[in-house]
Write a protein that holds these residues in place. Structure first.
Motif, PDB file in Angstrom:
ATOM      1  N   LYS A   1       0.832  -1.209   0.000  1.00 57.01           N
ATOM      2  CA  LYS A   1       0.000   0.000   0.000  1.00 57.01           C
ATOM      3  C   LYS A   1       0.864   1.255   0.000  1.00 57.01           C
ATOM      4  N   ARG A   2       1.942   1.224   0.799  1.00 55.98           N
ATOM      5  CA  ARG A   2       2.840   2.380   0.805  1.00 55.98           C
ATOM      6  C   ARG A   2       3.492   2.575  -0.550  1.00 55.98           C
ATOM      7  N   GLY A   3       3.863   1.464  -1.186  1.00 56.49           N
ATOM      8  CA  GLY A   3       4.451   1.575  -2.514  1.00 56.49           C
ATOM      9  C   GLY A   3       3.478   2.146  -3.529  1.00 56.49           C
TER      10      GLY A   3
ATOM     11  N   ASP B   1       0.826   4.048  -2.826  1.00 56.14           N
ATOM     12  CA  ASP B   1       0.585   5.457  -2.495  1.00 56.14           C
ATOM     13  C   ASP B   1       1.749   6.326  -2.952  1.00 56.14           C
ATOM     14  N   ARG B   2       2.965   5.837  -2.774  1.00 56.00           N
ATOM     15  CA  ARG B   2       4.128   6.609  -3.194  1.00 56.00           C
ATOM     16  C   ARG B   2       4.131   6.797  -4.707  1.00 56.00           C
ATOM     17  N   THR B   3       3.777   5.737  -5.432  1.00 55.25           N
ATOM     18  CA  THR B   3       3.736   5.854  -6.891  1.00 55.25           C
ATOM     19  C   THR B   3       2.642   6.806  -7.340  1.00 55.25           C
ATOM     20  N   VAL B   4       1.470   6.713  -6.697  1.00 58.34           N
ATOM     21  CA  VAL B   4       0.359   7.603  -7.059  1.00 58.34           C
ATOM     22  C   VAL B   4       0.708   9.059  -6.761  1.00 58.34           C
ATOM     23  N   ASN B   5       1.319   9.297  -5.597  1.00 60.25           N
ATOM     24  CA  ASN B   5       1.689  10.662  -5.241  1.00 60.25           C
ATOM     25  C   ASN B   5       2.738  11.220  -6.197  1.00 60.25           C
ATOM     26  N   GLN B   6       3.688  10.384  -6.562  1.00 58.25           N
ATOM     27  CA  GLN B   6       4.711  10.837  -7.499  1.00 58.25           C
ATOM     28  C   GLN B   6       4.105  11.150  -8.858  1.00 58.25           C
ATOM     29  N   ALA B   7       3.177  10.295  -9.308  1.00 56.64           N
ATOM     30  CA  ALA B   7       2.512  10.562 -10.580  1.00 56.64           C
ATOM     31  C   ALA B   7       1.676  11.836 -10.517  1.00 56.64           C
ATOM     32  N   ARG B   8       1.009  12.043  -9.379  1.00 55.99           N
ATOM     33  CA  ARG B   8       0.210  13.264  -9.223  1.00 55.99           C
ATOM     34  C   ARG B   8       1.087  14.513  -9.240  1.00 55.99           C
ATOM     35  N   ARG B   9       2.228  14.446  -8.550  1.00 54.30           N
ATOM     36  CA  ARG B   9       3.132  15.593  -8.552  1.00 54.30           C
ATOM     37  C   ARG B   9       3.670  15.879  -9.940  1.00 54.30           C
ATOM     38  N   THR B  10       3.970  14.816 -10.678  1.00 53.18           N
ATOM     39  CA  THR B  10       4.476  15.005 -12.038  1.00 53.18           C
ATOM     40  C   THR B  10       3.431  15.678 -12.923  1.00 53.18           C
ATOM     41  N   VAL B  11       2.180  15.225 -12.795  1.00 52.55           N
ATOM     42  CA  VAL B  11       1.105  15.826 -13.597  1.00 52.55           C
ATOM     43  C   VAL B  11       0.901  17.287 -13.206  1.00 52.55           C
ATOM     44  N   GLU B  12       0.909  17.583 -11.903  1.00 52.98           N
ATOM     45  CA  GLU B  12       0.714  18.962 -11.458  1.00 52.98           C
ATOM     46  C   GLU B  12       1.865  19.854 -11.914  1.00 52.98           C
ATOM     47  N   ASP B  13       3.083  19.356 -11.811  1.00 58.25           N
ATOM     48  CA  ASP B  13       4.217  20.164 -12.266  1.00 58.25           C
ATOM     49  C   ASP B  13       4.156  20.422 -13.763  1.00 58.25           C
TER      50      ASP B  13
END
Length: 243
Positions: free
Chosen positions: A32-34, A36-48
């Motif tokens: 789950k942590r993995g 969540d970490r992947t989802v958060n990283q993907a979200r940050r990439t999209v936002e940036d």
């Protein structure tokens, strides 16, 4: 006796079940942590990527808001990664990381304000807020950049000091490895040796030289006689057959 054996078997069974449940929970949480970490990283990439596109593609207040958010996020993320990577090798960076965590609270608050202004319909009022928002962004990113650069300079200085110490130790070791190099004799010692040599008879000099040559040990850089040395990769000589 049989009751004791059954009790032991039951306890072992429950222990294995509990261990299996614990391992399953740990694996599930790690997965789950993995995720969540992947989802958060993907979200940050999209936002940036979205903010970068807005900062270049939109003019006015909308483009300025996107530029401020992108600058804030880039500076804070780079500083966080640098401090977290260095605190494992330099414990003194822990205090710097604590200060950055306090700074992150202000950064998150500013990012939330900038994000809320992106949905504000009154663009004239948003344009009037931009100078104050730009000043806040500059203060936060300046503090984050100062922490990151100080940590990098500290790491480079430690690396330079360690390299200088290592180079000095290598020079000493290299000198020790060249122990066979004889120092040059002093001029006075050379003159005395020459006078002593001239005072000896020719026969005594030759006999002394032969005696010294015969009794001297091989020097440190003189290789051993290959005829007297057997190596494991050499084939042994075949003995001659006698008739």
């Amino acid at each position: 006796m049989e009751a004791a054996i059954l009790t032991i078997l039951a306890l072992l069974f429950f222990a294995f079940v509990a261990l299996g449940v614990y391992a399953t929970v740990k694996v599930t949480k790690a997965a789950k942590r993995g995720v969540d970490r992947t989802v958060n990283q993907a979200r940050r990439t999209v936002e940036d990527t979205t903010l970068r596109a807005k900062s270049f593609g939109q003019a006015g207040a909308a483009g300025e808001l996107a530029r401020l958010r992108l600058s804030l996020r880039t500076s804070m993320r780079a500083t966080q990664e640098a401090l977290q990577a260095g605190v494992g090798q330099d414990a003194s960076l822990k205090e710097s990381l604590d200060l950055f965590n306090r700074l992150s609270a202000h950064g998150l608050e500013l990012d939330a304000d900038l994000k809320s202004l992106e949905r504000e319909p009154d663009r004239a009022w948003v344009a009037g807020q931009l100078p104050e928002l730009a000043a806040r962004t500059e203060r936060i990113t300046g503090s984050a950049d100062a922490l990151r650069r100080a940590a990098r300079d500290r790491a480079l200085r430690f690396a330079e000091d360690d390299l200088s110490t290592l180079s000095a130790q290598i020079d000493v070791e290299a000198g020790a490895l060249r122990h066979w190099t004889d120092p040059e004799p002093a001029p006075g010692a050379t003159a005395a040796a020459g006078a002593e040599e001239r005072g000896r008879p020719a026969g005594a000099t030759d006999r002394a030289a032969d005696t010294e040559k015969a009794g001297s040990e091989p020097s440190a850089i003189t290789g051993p006689d290959p005829r007297l040395t057997a190596y494991p990769w050499e084939k042994s000589a075949r003995p001659e057959t006698t008739t």
